[in-house]
Design a protein around this motif. Structure first.
Motif, short mmCIF file in Angstrom:
data_model
loop_
_atom_site.label_atom_id
_atom_site.label_comp_id
_atom_site.label_asym_id
_atom_site.label_seq_id
_atom_site.Cartn_x
_atom_site.Cartn_y
_atom_site.Cartn_z
N GLU A 53 0.84 -1.20 0.00
CA GLU A 53 0.00 0.00 0.00
C GLU A 53 0.87 1.25 0.00
N SER A 54 0.37 2.26 -0.69
CA SER A 54 1.08 3.53 -0.80
C SER A 54 0.05 4.63 -0.94
N GLY A 55 0.52 5.85 -1.07
CA GLY A 55 -0.43 6.95 -1.22
C GLY A 55 0.26 8.29 -1.34
N ILE A 56 -0.58 9.27 -1.61
CA ILE A 56 -0.16 10.67 -1.74
C ILE A 56 -1.05 11.50 -0.82
N LEU A 57 -0.49 12.49 -0.18
CA LEU A 57 -1.22 13.37 0.71
C LEU A 57 -2.44 13.98 0.01
N PHE A 58 -3.59 13.89 0.65
CA PHE A 58 -4.85 14.34 0.05
C PHE A 58 -4.84 15.82 -0.33
N ILE A 115 -10.17 13.41 8.30
CA ILE A 115 -9.12 12.64 7.64
C ILE A 115 -8.42 11.78 8.68
N SER A 116 -8.19 10.52 8.35
CA SER A 116 -7.51 9.62 9.27
C SER A 116 -6.08 10.09 9.50
N GLU A 117 -5.52 9.70 10.63
CA GLU A 117 -4.13 10.05 10.94
C GLU A 117 -3.20 9.47 9.87
N LYS A 118 -3.49 8.26 9.44
CA LYS A 118 -2.69 7.61 8.39
C LYS A 118 -2.68 8.45 7.12
N ASP A 119 -3.85 8.93 6.68
CA ASP A 119 -3.93 9.72 5.46
C ASP A 119 -3.28 11.10 5.62
N GLN A 120 -3.31 11.64 6.82
CA GLN A 120 -2.66 12.94 7.06
C GLN A 120 -1.14 12.83 6.99
N ASN A 121 -0.62 11.62 7.13
CA ASN A 121 0.83 11.41 7.15
C ASN A 121 1.37 10.82 5.85
N LEU A 122 0.55 10.76 4.81
CA LEU A 122 1.05 10.28 3.53
C LEU A 122 2.02 11.31 2.94
N PRO A 123 2.94 10.87 2.08
CA PRO A 123 3.90 11.82 1.51
C PRO A 123 3.26 12.75 0.48
N THR A 124 3.89 13.89 0.27
CA THR A 124 3.49 14.76 -0.83
C THR A 124 3.86 14.07 -2.12
N LEU A 125 3.30 14.55 -3.22
CA LEU A 125 3.63 14.00 -4.52
C LEU A 125 5.13 14.11 -4.78
N LYS A 126 5.69 15.27 -4.50
CA LYS A 126 7.12 15.49 -4.72
C LYS A 126 7.97 14.51 -3.90
N SER A 127 7.62 14.32 -2.63
CA SER A 127 8.36 13.38 -1.78
C SER A 127 8.24 11.96 -2.30
N TYR A 128 7.03 11.59 -2.71
CA TYR A 128 6.82 10.23 -3.23
C TYR A 128 7.67 10.00 -4.49
N LEU A 129 7.65 10.95 -5.41
CA LEU A 129 8.37 10.79 -6.67
C LEU A 129 9.89 10.79 -6.47
N ASN A 130 10.36 11.44 -5.41
CA ASN A 130 11.81 11.48 -5.13
C ASN A 130 12.28 10.36 -4.22
N SER A 131 11.35 9.48 -3.81
CA SER A 131 11.77 8.40 -2.90
C SER A 131 12.28 7.19 -3.64
#
Length: 182
Positions: A143-148, A166-182
């Motif tokens: 599972e993965s995700g992007i900050l809403f 918003i769930s705590e889990k969803d509030q802590n998802l990475p930004t798009l930029k962070s996800y793409l740079n990981s």
């Protein structure tokens, strides 16, 4: 059934034939042969999921990666949602583009979301029953995700900020930029 291509490659809005009379209504929510004939996709759904949410809830943006990626056929049995998808497929002509569509228990429309898309929805009515079919089983490690509320995507969820749930889990998802740079 009427199938409409969305602005995102391989993503479709499906409008079923609804039959109404004095008793109520009936529609076929899924027919493999009709789906294949109208979309050109031979999808085998293996899991059905349902969530119940209240007004203001935002779920997403979620997706599964690798071999556990999932295509989804989404509908709302009760209520109203803004359903949002983002094409996360690097080789797609619509990479990082987004699409939002209102699904309701009254319009009975469905959204087909291919593998490789991030998905989320906002509950715009008091209560929502949200149902979706998946073509692959849930796999927690994938599972993965992007900050809403990612600033790059700038999605208007149509819910005032002070009413968003918003769930705590969803509030802590990475930004798009962070996800793409990981």
């Amino acid at each position: 059934m009427i199938v409409k291509q969305t602005p995102l490659k391989d993503c479709f809005v499906i409008e079923p034939n609804v039959f109404k009379d004095e008793r109520g209504s009936f529609f076929e929510s899924f027919n493999h042969n009709a789906f294949k004939e109208n979309t050109g996709l031979d999808i085998e759904f293996v899991q059905d999921n349902q969530s119940i949410s209240k007004y203001g809830t935002i779920r997403g943006l979620h997706f599964q990666t690798g071999e556990s990626a999932q295509a989804k056929l989404i509908r709302v049995a009760k209520g109203k949602v803004l359903d949002v998808v983002v094409d996360m497929r690097p080789d797609s002509e619509t990479y990082l583009k987004q699409f939002g569509y209102v699904l309701t228990g009254e319009n009975n429309h469905q959204l087909f979301v291919p593998r490789g898309f991030a998905h989320g929805f906002a509950c715009l009515s008091e209560d929502v029953i949200f149902i979706y079919k998946c073509d692959n089983y849930y796999h927690k490690a994938s599972e993965s995700g992007i900050l809403f509320n990612d600033e790059t995507l700038n999605i208007d969820w149509q819910i005032p900020k002070d009413e968003q749930i918003i769930s705590e889990k969803d509030q802590n998802l990475p930004t798009l930029k962070s996800y793409l740079n990981s």
